[in-house]
Write a protein that holds these residues in place. Structure first.
Motif, PDB file in Angstrom:
ATOM      1  N   SER A  74       0.806  -1.210   0.000  1.00 35.54           N
ATOM      2  CA  SER A  74       0.000   0.000   0.000  1.00 35.54           C
ATOM      3  C   SER A  74       0.845   1.269   0.000  1.00 35.54           C
ATOM      4  CB  SER A  74      -0.957  -0.020   1.180  1.00 35.54           C
ATOM      5  OG  SER A  74      -0.234  -0.081   2.372  1.00 35.54           O
ATOM      6  N   PHE A  75       2.169   1.127   0.110  1.00 32.40           N
ATOM      7  CA  PHE A  75       2.946   2.370   0.014  1.00 32.40           C
ATOM      8  C   PHE A  75       2.826   2.984  -1.384  1.00 32.40           C
ATOM      9  CE2 PHE A  75       6.416  -0.811  -0.719  1.00 32.40           C
ATOM     10  CZ  PHE A  75       6.809  -0.418  -1.993  1.00 32.40           C
ATOM     11  N   GLU A  76       2.322   2.211  -2.316  1.00 32.58           N
ATOM     12  CA  GLU A  76       2.200   2.736  -3.677  1.00 32.58           C
ATOM     13  C   GLU A  76       1.166   3.855  -3.791  1.00 32.58           C
ATOM     14  OE1 GLU A  76       2.421  -1.429  -5.501  1.00 32.58           O
ATOM     15  OE2 GLU A  76       3.431  -0.150  -6.972  1.00 32.58           O
ATOM     16  N   LYS A  77       0.281   3.932  -2.831  1.00 30.92           N
ATOM     17  CA  LYS A  77      -0.707   5.027  -2.893  1.00 30.92           C
ATOM     18  C   LYS A  77      -0.048   6.401  -2.707  1.00 30.92           C
ATOM     19  CE  LYS A  77      -1.902   4.752   2.007  1.00 30.92           C
ATOM     20  NZ  LYS A  77      -0.622   4.003   2.243  1.00 30.92           N
TER      21      LYS A  77
END
Lengths: 352, 352
Positions: A2-5
């Motif tokens: 979720s760090f891609e958000k």
């Protein structure tokens, strides 16, 4: 994950191919001539021990030389890692408002990429069918204006009157005139910077000065604009220009004769190439740059591009509407262009 | 002029002074030794004619050498114009979310400047009174984390266990470990990049490799992070590294013996300097870098800074709360440090 958000996702600019083999390379608007011999002298006598020190953060040695060369004050000059770095910094600095910025629909495709990466709203203003920029089309609300003059990839130049009209009619916008190709023709907007606070002119040493590999670009404008630009630059990287690039930039400016001679050769070869292409049935806007944007009715530009590549001649082909009818052909040496014309003759007889 | 409403106004980072006179320069953490002799060889035999071509956009020659040097894959390596350029690009790429990013309250002051220029919300997490970073303080909602290890300007290193704790406890954040000074001590987080997709380690050739003037920095991390970083880089400037800087970077990596020797000398001189400063009544965190962040109870750091400057010894002084009790002293040659200690002795006897 979720760090891609939190990640900025973008579609980057695609530079032209850099083949490793020896080919006739007419695809990235590089100079066919070497840089001034003074450049080699400076590199070969460079005090390598001094590299342990940071370079001048204000790039003084180069901004001073550029100011003298262009007859402006030193604090009207900004330098960067090629004019791409300069333009990128300009987008970040001057286009931070809410209103959309304006640039032509057919122009240097990096403008749209910078707008995207910095989340700048923009409107692409259509050129005419003849690839002409109409100043009156820029008489509308906007958060800034940028255009190339001469334009790329069309090679077409706009008159200084037209440029001044845009600047004058948009006092509430910073207007950036990208003059990457002005050394090969066209009228510079430089004489206007003393009269218009909202004008910034960008230049490069990558083309006519044959220093693409050294990454040196610059901007000239009002002291106010240059100050804002420096504030942002010093908020991004204190030292963008390495020590050799500062010295090399100065050396190039010191050899005016060489610069004029090689530029004149490119212009002469361009004019010769125009005649030959016409004879072969090509159409093109009248180029004031070191490239020709040529189309031949009834001939597939893509196929021609591929066939030339097979014969080790690289030109640039853009896979997008309108542009895909054209080849952008950089002006090489006279000999290279003669080879190109010969190959085109053969190809057009045999395959098309 | 109302075009100013569209302008990004910022308060830039202030780099250390670069005096033009010959002084003992201990203010910008530069190396007192020249770069490897291989660097001079590369510059002095550089094919200047090749500068007419654009450099490799992917910087292949240097990423390949760095990958081999650090035993990672080439697509785990990103290079830029000093680690400032690399970090700036990282802020732009990885910290594009809504939540505040976290970094220590006392650290490299450029972090706050990048956050400001890119409009990134941030929280400064206090270090302990002993300038220690507590990993548990980073166990909170955030949009990303960045810290220097060893830290600047304190010189203090955190254990790899602590670093790993932060990375592990924040799987939804990109964690950037800025290892600008790791060559002089401390434990690198590099062994962790194969295990944590969210970890990026940044490095520089400006300090231990004595190439500040050449502007070469790099990042190592998961292929995924490097790909995102490259997408943004190619949306800003296709060619950031000029051709000589790529060649010089490779040359430096090829001379491991020289790198180890000069680094060892700096470390030995640092340890000697620590002893001397202690004898003179200074306190400081135990530095693992090429500088010492020293304070002397009852002595004005500012006055000492000024007095040393009058004697042509430049150290760094930060005019801000807490830091203004300290001097950041770069480790020079043994001889330079002996001069510094001698001058300090004299000054402390006479004036304080």
């Amino acid at each position: 994950m979720s760090f891609e958000k939190n990640i900025r996702t973008v579609v980057p600019y695609t530079p032209g191919e850099q083949p490793q083999r020896r080919v006739i390379k007419l695809n990235t608007n590089e100079s066919p001539y070497a840089p001034s011999p003074k450049v080699a002298e400076v590199l070969h006598s460079f005090d390598a021990d001094s590299l342990r020190r940071y370079p001048q953060p204000d790039c003084h040695v180069l901004t001073e030389a550029l100011a003298a060369y262009h007859h402006v004050e030193e604090d009207q000059v900004f330098v960067g890692v090629g004019s791409d770095d300069v333009l990128s910094m300009c987008f970040l600095t001057f286009f931070a408002g809410e209103k959309p910025i304006l640039f032509p629909d057919i122009t240097y495709s990096f403008y749209e990429v910078w707008a995207a990466v910095y989340r700048i709203p923009f409107i692409k203003v259509p050129l005419t069918d003849q690839f002409e920029l109409r100043p009156e089309d820029y008489r509308r609300e906007n958060g800034g204006i940028v255009f190339a003059n001469p334009n790329a990839p069309t090679g077409k130049a706009m008159s200084l009157t037209g440029v001044e009209q845009i600047i004058k009619e948009n006092p509430d916008s910073v207007v950036i005139v990208d003059e990457a190709y002005v050394d090969f023709g066209g009228e510079s907007a430089l004489p206007l910077i003393s009269r218009y606070d909202n004008l910034l002119v960008t230049r490069t040493m990558s083309k006519a000065r044959a220093l693409a590999g050294m990454r040196i670009g610059y901007a000239l404008g009002s002291k106010k604009l240059i100050r804002y630009l420096n504030d942002v630059k010093f908020s991004v990287n204190s030292y963008t220009m390495n020590a050799p690039s500062l010295a090399v930039g100065v050396a190039s400016l010191e050899d005016e004769r060489y610069f004029r001679e090689t530029t004149a050769k490119t212009i002469a070869t361009r004019e010769w190439t125009k005649e030959q292409l016409k004879k072969l049935g090509f159409f093109f806007p009248d180029s004031q740059t070191n490239f020709i944007f040529a189309s031949r009715p009834g001939t597939s530009a893509e196929r021609l591009f591929e066939q030339l590549k097979q014969r080790d001649i690289y030109v640039r082909y853009f896979r997008q509407p309108v542009l895909d009818q054209y080849l952008r052909i950089t002006i090489g040496t006279q000999q290279e262009m003669e080879t190109l014309i010969r190959e085109l003759e053969t190809l057009l007889k045999k395959n098309f």
